[in-house]
Write a protein that holds these residues in place. Structure first.
Motif, PDB file in Angstrom:
ATOM      1  N   ASP A 116       0.827  -1.213   0.000  1.00 50.25           N
ATOM      2  CA  ASP A 116       0.000   0.000   0.000  1.00 50.25           C
ATOM      3  C   ASP A 116       0.861   1.263   0.000  1.00 50.25           C
ATOM      4  N   THR A 117       1.154   1.822   1.146  1.00 53.83           N
ATOM      5  CA  THR A 117       1.828   3.125   1.186  1.00 53.83           C
ATOM      6  C   THR A 117       3.275   3.024   1.651  1.00 53.83           C
ATOM      7  N   GLY A 118       3.891   1.886   1.446  1.00 56.63           N
ATOM      8  CA  GLY A 118       5.317   1.854   1.656  1.00 56.63           C
ATOM      9  C   GLY A 118       5.813   0.977   2.780  1.00 56.63           C
ATOM     10  N   ILE A 119       7.130   1.008   2.951  1.00 52.83           N
ATOM     11  CA  ILE A 119       7.850   0.173   3.904  1.00 52.83           C
ATOM     12  C   ILE A 119       8.642   1.077   4.839  1.00 52.83           C
ATOM     13  N   GLY A 120       8.448   0.894   6.136  1.00 51.33           N
ATOM     14  CA  GLY A 120       9.207   1.640   7.140  1.00 51.33           C
ATOM     15  C   GLY A 120      10.084   0.704   7.950  1.00 51.33           C
ATOM     16  N   GLU A 121      11.171   1.233   8.472  1.00 54.93           N
ATOM     17  CA  GLU A 121      12.113   0.399   9.216  1.00 54.93           C
ATOM     18  C   GLU A 121      12.503   1.046  10.532  1.00 54.93           C
ATOM     19  N   GLY A 122      12.769   0.220  11.519  1.00 57.53           N
ATOM     20  CA  GLY A 122      13.343   0.639  12.787  1.00 57.53           C
ATOM     21  C   GLY A 122      14.380  -0.383  13.208  1.00 57.53           C
ATOM     22  N   ALA A 123      14.983  -0.171  14.348  1.00 59.54           N
ATOM     23  CA  ALA A 123      16.034  -1.080  14.796  1.00 59.54           C
ATOM     24  C   ALA A 123      15.516  -2.497  15.007  1.00 59.54           C
ATOM     25  N   ASN A 124      14.247  -2.629  15.427  1.00 60.06           N
ATOM     26  CA  ASN A 124      13.713  -3.941  15.776  1.00 60.06           C
ATOM     27  C   ASN A 124      12.538  -4.384  14.908  1.00 60.06           C
ATOM     28  N   PHE A 125      12.217  -3.621  13.859  1.00 61.41           N
ATOM     29  CA  PHE A 125      11.042  -3.964  13.065  1.00 61.41           C
ATOM     30  C   PHE A 125      11.196  -3.497  11.619  1.00 61.41           C
ATOM     31  N   VAL A 126      10.390  -4.119  10.765  1.00 56.59           N
ATOM     32  CA  VAL A 126      10.120  -3.627   9.412  1.00 56.59           C
ATOM     33  C   VAL A 126       8.607  -3.582   9.292  1.00 56.59           C
ATOM     34  N   ARG A 127       8.060  -2.420   8.956  1.00 49.33           N
ATOM     35  CA  ARG A 127       6.604  -2.261   8.886  1.00 49.33           C
ATOM     36  C   ARG A 127       6.187  -2.150   7.417  1.00 49.33           C
ATOM     37  N   LEU A 128       5.249  -3.005   7.019  1.00 46.35           N
ATOM     38  CA  LEU A 128       4.757  -3.020   5.645  1.00 46.35           C
ATOM     39  C   LEU A 128       3.254  -2.769   5.664  1.00 46.35           C
ATOM     40  N   ARG A 129       2.847  -1.740   4.955  1.00 49.40           N
ATOM     41  CA  ARG A 129       1.416  -1.423   4.857  1.00 49.40           C
ATOM     42  C   ARG A 129       0.863  -2.075   3.595  1.00 49.40           C
ATOM     43  N   VAL A 130      -0.258  -2.780   3.758  1.00 53.86           N
ATOM     44  CA  VAL A 130      -0.815  -3.545   2.653  1.00 53.86           C
ATOM     45  C   VAL A 130      -2.308  -3.256   2.517  1.00 53.86           C
ATOM     46  N   ARG A 131      -2.849  -3.603   1.349  1.00 52.77           N
ATOM     47  CA  ARG A 131      -4.292  -3.513   1.120  1.00 52.77           C
ATOM     48  C   ARG A 131      -4.713  -4.639   0.191  1.00 52.77           C
ATOM     49  N   LEU A 132      -6.012  -4.897   0.143  1.00 56.02           N
ATOM     50  CA  LEU A 132      -6.539  -5.953  -0.705  1.00 56.02           C
ATOM     51  C   LEU A 132      -6.693  -5.483  -2.141  1.00 56.02           C
ATOM     52  N   GLY A 133      -6.584  -6.427  -3.052  1.00 61.64           N
ATOM     53  CA  GLY A 133      -6.832  -6.176  -4.465  1.00 61.64           C
ATOM     54  C   GLY A 133      -7.111  -7.487  -5.159  1.00 61.64           C
ATOM     55  N   GLY A 134      -7.173  -7.439  -6.486  1.00 58.80           N
ATOM     56  CA  GLY A 134      -7.434  -8.627  -7.290  1.00 58.80           C
ATOM     57  C   GLY A 134      -6.202  -9.035  -8.086  1.00 58.80           C
ATOM     58  N   TYR A 135      -6.031 -10.339  -8.265  1.00 63.75           N
ATOM     59  CA  TYR A 135      -4.847 -10.858  -8.950  1.00 63.75           C
ATOM     60  C   TYR A 135      -4.733 -10.312 -10.375  1.00 63.75           C
ATOM     61  N   PHE A 136      -5.848 -10.079 -11.044  1.00 63.14           N
ATOM     62  CA  PHE A 136      -5.796  -9.560 -12.407  1.00 63.14           C
ATOM     63  C   PHE A 136      -5.269  -8.121 -12.443  1.00 63.14           C
ATOM     64  N   GLN A 137      -5.438  -7.374 -11.357  1.00 64.94           N
ATOM     65  CA  GLN A 137      -4.829  -6.044 -11.298  1.00 64.94           C
ATOM     66  C   GLN A 137      -3.304  -6.160 -11.305  1.00 64.94           C
ATOM     67  N   TYR A 138      -2.779  -7.151 -10.575  1.00 68.59           N
ATOM     68  CA  TYR A 138      -1.331  -7.391 -10.593  1.00 68.59           C
ATOM     69  C   TYR A 138      -0.865  -7.815 -11.987  1.00 68.59           C
ATOM     70  N   LEU A 139      -1.612  -8.719 -12.634  1.00 69.02           N
ATOM     71  CA  LEU A 139      -1.222  -9.152 -13.973  1.00 69.02           C
ATOM     72  C   LEU A 139      -1.235  -7.986 -14.951  1.00 69.02           C
ATOM     73  N   THR A 140      -2.156  -7.047 -14.755  1.00 71.36           N
ATOM     74  CA  THR A 140      -2.198  -5.849 -15.594  1.00 71.36           C
ATOM     75  C   THR A 140      -0.923  -5.036 -15.432  1.00 71.36           C
ATOM     76  N   LEU A 141      -0.526  -4.785 -14.174  1.00 74.94           N
ATOM     77  CA  LEU A 141       0.697  -4.014 -13.912  1.00 74.94           C
ATOM     78  C   LEU A 141       1.926  -4.722 -14.450  1.00 74.94           C
ATOM     79  N   SER A 142       2.071  -6.030 -14.131  1.00 72.41           N
ATOM     80  CA  SER A 142       3.267  -6.743 -14.558  1.00 72.41           C
ATOM     81  C   SER A 142       3.339  -6.840 -16.079  1.00 72.41           C
ATOM     82  N   GLY A 143       2.188  -7.014 -16.733  1.00 78.62           N
ATOM     83  CA  GLY A 143       2.169  -7.048 -18.190  1.00 78.62           C
ATOM     84  C   GLY A 143       2.562  -5.711 -18.789  1.00 78.62           C
ATOM     85  N   LEU A 144       2.075  -4.621 -18.194  1.00 80.86           N
ATOM     86  CA  LEU A 144       2.413  -3.273 -18.664  1.00 80.86           C
ATOM     87  C   LEU A 144       3.919  -3.035 -18.583  1.00 80.86           C
TER      88      LEU A 144
END
Length: 380
Positions: A96-124
């Motif tokens: 979603d909105t990026g990856i943050g890091e600290g000394a003891n963690f890595v924070r990843l923000r995610v959201r739901l979507g559809g697999y065909f949206q990914y295939l659209t991006l990767s194909g593009l």
């Protein structure tokens, strides 16, 4: 159809070579993962994102409940189906909105979507890379806008970068440590015709649980049920209960071994497939019980996604060739290299060369814990 697939796979190496040069030209060569031979591959990762620097840091996944509004190109989906790829549009998680890091963690923000949206991006991104490789006059406007550097790639601007996992599955045997290597079928939507780790999968929402829960280990169990046992493969996944695979005796055996400390599942690192912008994680699944390999490997039956699966000794020249080969999918080359580094750090290569299988550390000493994961079936 077979001819179209061959043409697609022949062009893929051209697109990969162009992509590597693109990130070199944009000042990110240091983030292109370097294999032991020194060759750079189309995989972007920071040292802090992989073993040993990731060791002991928590991977914290935070869900944005709004679905991705990334476009879906039905022409791209139709093109893939003309290639004979077996694909369907299930729910997946995107960066979603990026990856943050600290000394003891890595924070990843995610959201739901559809697999065909990914295939659209990767194909593009793939078609654009191919056009740019053929003609210097063609400008990579989409890559420039969305994923021109690793910093921009990790910001999540593309809105359709799925979370993929590749797992090096390692077995203790009387003659040392062995890793499973698959040859991908041409019908597979990803890495058709290439060598890869098995299992490889995407993180999916658990449909009957509270939104936001997910568990890479649960998806690992589901995927080996499909890819390595395949007795209830999901041709129609919506018709199966989400926890169907827990009924299998082999899965129950793995859960038992994990509880006894004879099965480890570790996240070793992550980065981005530089060609498709997929956010990709490397993990290792280690079975220290030698009897498991003796009995279970005979029961395994690959599904349609692989044309062949073989065991390779981690200390062998064959394993070195798998890691270094241009016939290995870049994300899997990353997983194999990370797994071999982890195994080497724990004496596995020396042990394999000597024909023995040693013990390995307890999970608490080596893991990158994951938060945001689902409770086991039946728990509150």
């Amino acid at each position: 159809m077979a001819r179209r697939r061959r043409l697609f796979e022949d062009k893929r190496s051209v697109a990969l070579d162009w992509t590597i040069q693109y990130y070199r030209d944009h000042g990110d060569e240091e983030f292109l993962f370097q294999l032991p031979s020194g060759r750079r591959i189309a995989y972007l990762s920071r040292p802090s994102w992989r073993f040993p620097e990731l060791n002991g840091r928590t991977l914290n996944f935070m869900l944005n409940h709004d679905r991705s509004d990334a476009p879906l190109d039905r022409k791209e989906i139709a093109r893939r189906r003309r290639l004979g790829q077996k694909i369907w549009n299930g729910d997946v998680y995107f960066l979603d909105t990026g990856i943050g890091e600290g000394a003891n963690f890595v924070r990843l923000r995610v959201r739901l979507g559809g697999y065909f949206q990914y295939l659209t991006l990767s194909g593009l991104l793939y078609h654009e890379a191919l056009k740019c490789a053929r003609s210097p006059r063609h400008q990579p406007k989409h890559r420039d806008r969305l994923v021109s550097t690793l910093a921009r790639t990790q910001s999540g601007l593309a809105r359709a970068q799925l979370l993929g996992f590749g797992v090096a599955m390692v077995f203790a045997t009387p003659t040392g440590w062995k890793i499973l290597v698959q040859q991908r079928a041409h019908e597979a939507g990803v890495a058709g015709g290439l060598q890869a780790v098995i299992p490889a999968y995407v993180i999916e929402p658990i449909l009957d649980r509270e939104a936001g829960y997910f568990d890479p280990f649960r998806d690992f169990l589901r995927e080996i049920s499909e890819e390595l046992y395949s007795d209830r493969h999901q041709e129609n996944p919506e018709r199966l209960h989400p926890d169907w695979f827990y009924e299998l005796d082999s899965i129950q055996k793995i859960i038992q071994l994990k509880g006894e400390g004879r099965f480890l599942f570790e996240v070793l690192g992550f980065g981005f497939d530089a060609l498709t912008a997929e956010l990709h994680f490397a993990a290792i699944a280690v079975v220290t019980d030698q009897s498991f390999a003796e009995h279970e490997l005979r029961k395994m039956n690959r599904n349609w996604e692989a044309t062949g699966v073989r065991l390779v000794d981690v200390a062998s020249e064959e394993m070195t060739r798998v890691i270094e080969s241009e016939g290995t999918y870049p994300t899997s080359a990353f997983v194999f290299a990370c797994a071999r580094e982890w195994l080497t750090a724990h004496g596995a290569l020396d042990a394999s060369a000597a024909g023995v299988a040693p013990g390995i550390p307890e999970p608490e000493a080596t893991s990158a814990p994951v938060t945001g994961q689902a409770p086991p079936p039946g728990s509150s």
